[in-house]
Design a protein around this motif. Structure first.
Motif, short mmCIF file in Angstrom:
data_model
loop_
_atom_site.label_atom_id
_atom_site.label_comp_id
_atom_site.label_asym_id
_atom_site.label_seq_id
_atom_site.Cartn_x
_atom_site.Cartn_y
_atom_site.Cartn_z
N ARG A 18 0.83 -1.33 -0.34
CA ARG A 18 0.35 -0.16 -0.11
C ARG A 18 1.00 1.28 -0.45
O ARG A 18 0.69 1.95 -0.71
N ARG A 22 2.28 1.73 -2.89
CA ARG A 22 1.39 2.05 -4.46
C ARG A 22 0.97 3.54 -4.37
O ARG A 22 1.12 4.12 -4.91
N GLU A 69 -0.01 1.81 -10.86
CA GLU A 69 -0.93 2.12 -9.11
C GLU A 69 -1.42 0.09 -9.54
O GLU A 69 -2.43 -0.18 -8.86
N SER A 114 -1.94 -2.66 -7.49
CA SER A 114 -2.75 -2.81 -6.72
C SER A 114 -3.51 -4.63 -6.92
O SER A 114 -3.85 -5.48 -5.68
N THR A 115 -3.05 -4.89 -8.41
CA THR A 115 -3.63 -6.74 -8.15
C THR A 115 -2.69 -7.36 -7.22
O THR A 115 -3.00 -8.25 -6.82
N GLN A 158 -4.02 -7.33 -4.22
CA GLN A 158 -6.02 -9.02 -4.01
C GLN A 158 -5.30 -9.66 -3.88
O GLN A 158 -5.29 -10.89 -3.60
#
Length: 300
Positions: free
Chosen positions: A160, A163, A277, A281-282, A285
């Motif tokens: 995070r 990112r 970004e 984020s992927t 996940q």
């Protein structure tokens, strides 16, 4: 003394070529050619050459370079057995650190007795771990483990942070990435897609990802971005190694890395930042899907 890891594996492979006669005595060993052959940077290639010189398989000639030696009968035995032993011990030790089974401070004697290694093998192991940054010598006696991430939640927090950080670096006014860097990074990602994902070690996969992100962030010419990213990378290594028990997601990551490189090469930095970004984020996940693996349990 042999050093395990990427450089040692390259040295072992070249050493076998020498022993099998595929590299004749007097052959000039060039770091850049080796780096290209193994899809790595010049640093591990140069380290591999230094190892070959230490092992007596090659010699360094001043102002000329490194050349293959004539071998004695004793030098004809392969080195993989000891490298494999130290690699397996490294994995065991890393898992013990993550699970809190080792004290904060350790000695070479404790590690030798715990893992059944010789003094030379322990020193090889210590040299590698100190170099990776998760163990440091204490003044006077022993070694202390440095701050490391030991929980999946902490690993997610680093992504995070990344990112928020990395896409901004691509938008710096001073941003400029050399075409030679783009080509080097592209070659590594293409190597991954052409089979490297299945064959590379966890260390190699980790270093490849670190090198990619530090290279594109470093091109911002803003040292504060790169310093922050290096700090994050230095404390997430062990959990990142554990996450590599599931490799399928690396195909998508490699393709996304190539897309980011294409955008940067065309000077489309805003698009590259947006893609980066989404890419990070992927990854966040994906970490949820492999949480049992990060916690040291098998993935169902």
């Amino acid at each position: 003394m042999k050093t395990p890891g990427l450089a040692a594996r390259i040295a072992a492979a070249i050493g076998n070529e020498i022993r099998e006669g595929r590299l004749a005595p007097g052959t000039h060993l060039v770091a850049q050619i080796i780096a290209d052959q193994y899809a790595v940077s010049r640093f591990p290639a140069s380290e591999a050459l230094n190892l070959l010189v230490k092992q007596g398989l090659a010699r360094k000639v001043k102002h000329r370079g490194v050349f293959v030696n004539d071998l004695s009968p004793a030098q004809m035995a392969p080195a993989e057995i000891e490298i494999d032993l130290i690699e397996k011990t490294y994995a065991l030790l890393a898992d013990d650190v993550l699970e809190g089974r080792l004290p904060q401070t350790v000695s070479a004697t404790l590690l030798r007795e715990n893992y059944g290694l010789t003094q030379a093998q322990v020193q090889t192991l210590l040299t590698r771990i100190v170099k990776e940054g998760w163990l440091e010598p204490r003044s006077g006696y022993g070694y202390a483990f440095t701050e490391m991430l030991t929980s999946p939640d902490a690993l997610v927090q680093t992504y995070r942070m990344r990112r928020a950080l990395e896409p901004s670096a691509l938008l710096e006014p001073s941003y400029h990435i050399e075409s030679s860097v783009v080509q080097r990074l592209r070659g590594i990602e293409e190597h991954l897609l052409n089979g490297g994902i299945e064959t590379m070690s966890a260390e190699e996969l980790y270093d490849r990802g670190v090198n990619f992100h530090e290279a594109i962030v470093g091109a911002s010419r803003n040292p504060f971005f790169l310093d922050a990213l290096k700090r994050i990378n230095s404390i997430r290594r062990l959990l990142a190694y554990r996450s590599m028990g599931s490799r399928g997601r690396y195909f998508q990551q490699a393709r996304e890395h190539l897309e980011i490189l294409d955008l940067l090469e065309r000077g489309e930095n805003e698009e590259a930042a947006a893609k980066l970004e989404v890419h990070l984020s992927t990854v966040i996940q994906n970490l949820d899907d492999i949480r049992p693996l990060l916690e040291g349990r098998s993935v169902q």
